[in-house]
Design an enzyme around this catalytic site. Structure first.
Site, PDB file in Angstrom:
ATOM      1  N   ASP A  25       0.867  -1.182   0.000  1.00  0.00           N
ATOM      2  CA  ASP A  25       0.000   0.000   0.000  1.00  0.00           C
ATOM      3  C   ASP A  25       0.902   1.229   0.000  1.00  0.00           C
ATOM      4  O   ASP A  25       1.564   1.519   1.002  1.00  0.00           O
ATOM      5  CB  ASP A  25      -0.882  -0.040   1.261  1.00  0.00           C
ATOM      6  N   HIS A  26       0.916   1.935  -1.114  1.00  0.00           N
ATOM      7  CA  HIS A  26       1.874   3.027  -1.257  1.00  0.00           C
ATOM      8  C   HIS A  26       1.520   4.228  -0.379  1.00  0.00           C
ATOM      9  O   HIS A  26       2.282   5.184  -0.281  1.00  0.00           O
ATOM     10  CB  HIS A  26       1.968   3.442  -2.730  1.00  0.00           C
ATOM     11  N   ARG A  27       0.367   4.200   0.272  1.00  0.00           N
ATOM     12  CA  ARG A  27       0.068   5.266   1.235  1.00  0.00           C
ATOM     13  C   ARG A  27       0.902   5.085   2.493  1.00  0.00           C
ATOM     14  O   ARG A  27       1.256   6.030   3.172  1.00  0.00           O
ATOM     15  CB  ARG A  27      -1.418   5.252   1.625  1.00  0.00           C
TER      16      ARG A  27
END
Ligand code: CAO
Length: 569
Positions: free
Chosen positions: A541-543
């Site tokens: 999850d690139h967040r």
């Protein structure tokens, strides 16, 4: 020999369920806890275990039948006089005859069905026990806040207490209006559906309200903060939507994060689990639907009417093309114009899987990183364990080493052992290390969780893999065995393929997809040598995770697998 009639047990709030599988034949012997048959509600698929060892006499229902709590479903023959436990519905009847006052005194020890019966018994008097409505799970969750005090005048729908699971914080609304006479719980207590919360002096006929109509309200959801009132937040479906998953999308049975509908809906949505499920299936955002039920509650008909209206308006391209959710819809096609077709009903599991897939695919900005681990030595070592494994009765596969290595990589790279906080402003760092493992079963994909992997060795992990994979395939996993994962492993190594991009099992932030190892030529600086390479894909999850974090995690994992001596450090 005693013949015992098995009845539908308490369904945790579901009014009716469908009989989806009758797995035995008359005369088949059964052990205690063996599955007699499988029921399916809006929220979950449930094995009904045999209360005693014996043999099936006959089923009293057919597949496809709809049944409710207390309906007879099977007869079993039990050896000796050891009649199995009295079915829950009978307990309910017994308790219902007790005076309300006595039962109130006993309330902290009564079980859920007993408490339900108490509520029924008390409903004609001025005093009313207020119970926790259906929270969509059999689990007990912690009471973190009591929102009422003795003497308060409480309206139906007002928050009574706040519960907190590891997934969400839930406001529990009052099912009745009235004055608080007594509070029957304390902060820190564990509460579940049907547990008594308080004793009310009810107003007029308010006691006739139907307890199971109530839904749980969830204060911490994924909406923007501005949409989140402090106490009266949106009722949210905490159903076990994620029991099963789909390829690349293993999911836990617990109500992981809220579904897309809830996530975008805002805090004023008032709808029950069944309505939310329908909305999800139809791709309807409940924030766009007006509720016609009491206190603006959204009913199934409201969702259906909303869809009908959309279809009617299909000449208005903007609305129809986005299905009301902003996402372009795939046009409906009559495939029969191209050849013979057959329409197959999707099972509940397949539908829930699809909803989970879509939820995580749409919510999580994915990046997938690839690498190969040289597992030549690992495999040589593992094969060398075979004889000892046979003595111990444990089969060691590469998956055990992968799970162990993931735990070590998580400890070295704690960014992967986090979840985004519901407010979107914080990260939750986990200091435990539970790894989920996707298991391919005839019912769909299940993700049992191996707990505290960092404290376990390869023998223990291997034994747990066999145990949990076996339970998953037999449909015997308990909800608790599928909850609390920090990271998921999806291994298709035994099946094949060069690689795949797994979908993150939110609210986890990383998942490792492993494909089949193959011997390939590797340049060692002087010549090509044959090495056994394991293809791995890490989706994250690139967040919550940066590319650099992922690169370090993957590189560390490759190092651990390529030289498992590092696992001992
Ligand atoms: N490469 C080559 N062979 C592999 C391998 C790999 N990466 N991983 C396992 N194998 C081998 C094992 O060594 C075993 O062979 P041996 O008995 O000769 O040692 C054989 O494949 C079968 O293994 P298994 O499947 O019985 O057991 P496992 O521990 O490897 O896997 C489990 C357990 C539960 C992960 C697996 O049974 C399973 O269900 N996998 C499917 C998961 C899935 O569907 N994921 C995709 C969807 S979710 O994203």
């Amino acid at each position: 020999m005693t013949i015992q009639t098995i009845v539908v047990p308490d369904l945790g709030g579901a009014e009716t369920v469908e009989v989806i599988e009758l797995g035995l034949s008359p005369g088949d012997s059964i052990e205690v806890e063996d599955s007699l048959l499988v029921l399916e509600s809006d929220k979950a698929t449930m094995d009904i275990p045999s209360p005693a060892a014996g043999a099936l006499v006959k089923y009293l229902v057919a597949e496809g039948a709809t049944v409710k709590v207390g309906d007879p479903i099977a007869e079993i023959e039990i050896a000796g006089n050891a009649a199995a436990e009295t079915p829950e519905v009978e307990e309910v009847e017994q308790v219902a005859h007790e005076p309300a006052a006595k039962v109130v005194a006993d309330v902290e020890t009564v079980s859920q069905p007993e408490a339900s019966a108490v509520a029924a018994a008390a409903s004609n008097s001025a005093e009313q026990l207020i119970l926790v409505p259906d929270i969509g799970s059999d689990d007990k969750v912690e009471l973190i806040e009591i929102s009422i005090a003795v003497g308060d005048e409480v309206a139906e729908g007002d928050t009574l207490v706040v519960l907190e699971s590891d997934k969400a914080t839930m406001d529990v609304p009052s099912t009745h209006s009235g004055k608080v006479l007594k509070i029957l719980v304390a902060e820190g207590a564990k509460l579940g559906t049907g547990d008594a919360v308080a004793l009310f002096e009810v107003v007029a006929d308010a006691s006739a309200a139907v307890v199971e109509e109530a839904v749980v309200e969830k204060a911490v959801v994924e909406e923007p903060v501005t949409e989140k009132p402090a106490a009266k937040a949106a009722p949210v479906d905490t159903s076990t939507d994620a029991i099963q998953s789909a390829p690349g999308q293993p999911a836990q049975p617990a109500p992981v994060a809220a579904e897309p509908v809830a996530a975008t809906a805002g805090a004023s949505i008032y709808a029950g689990p069944a309505v939310r499920l329908i909305a999800r299936e139809l791709g309807v955002s409940l924030s766009e639907v007006s509720g016609s039920g009491p206190r603006g509650r959204i009913l199934k008909d409201d969702v259906n009417n909303f869809v009908k209206q959309l279809i009617k308006n299909k000449d208005a391209p903007a609305a129809a093309a986005t299905g009301g959710s902003g996402i372009p819809t795939v046009p409906a096609i009559d495939f029969s114009q191209f050849g013979e077709i057959e329409e197959l009903a999707m099972s509940k599991i397949q539908r829930l899987t699809a909803a989970n897939m879509q939820r995580n695919w749409l919510n999580v900005p994915h990046v997938t990183q690839f690498d190969d681990a040289d597992i030549t030595e690992l495999e040589a070592f593992r094969k060398g364990l075979k004889a000892e494994g046979e003595k111990r009765g444990v089969r060691v596969t590469p998956v055990a080493f992968l799970i162990k290595a993931i735990a070590a990589a998580l400890q070295a790279n704690p960014e992967f052992n986090r979840s985004l906080a519901a407010d979107g402003q914080n990260l939750i760092q986990k200091h435990y290390c539970h790894i989920g493992m996707a298991v391919d079963t005839p019912r769909g994909l299940m993700v049992p969780v191996i707990r505290d992997v960092n404290e376990k060795g390869i023998w223990d992990i291997s034994a747990e893999i066999s145990l949990l994979a076996g339970k998953a395939r037999d449909g015997k996993l308990k909800p608790a065995e599928m909850q609390g994962g920090c990271f998921t492993l999806s291994s298709l190594g035994a099946i094949g393929g060069n690689g795949f991009t797994p979908i993150v099992n939110a609210p986890e932030v990383g998942i490792l997809g492993v494909s089949k190892s193959q011997i390939k030529p590797v340049w060692d600086g002087a010549e090509f040598v044959p090495r056994l390479l394991l293809p791995m894909a890490l989706s994250y999850d690139h967040r919550a995770i940066n590319g650099g974090d992922a690169g370090r995690f993957m590189t560390h994992l490759v190092k651990l697998l390529s030289d498992i001596r590092y696992l001992a450090l």
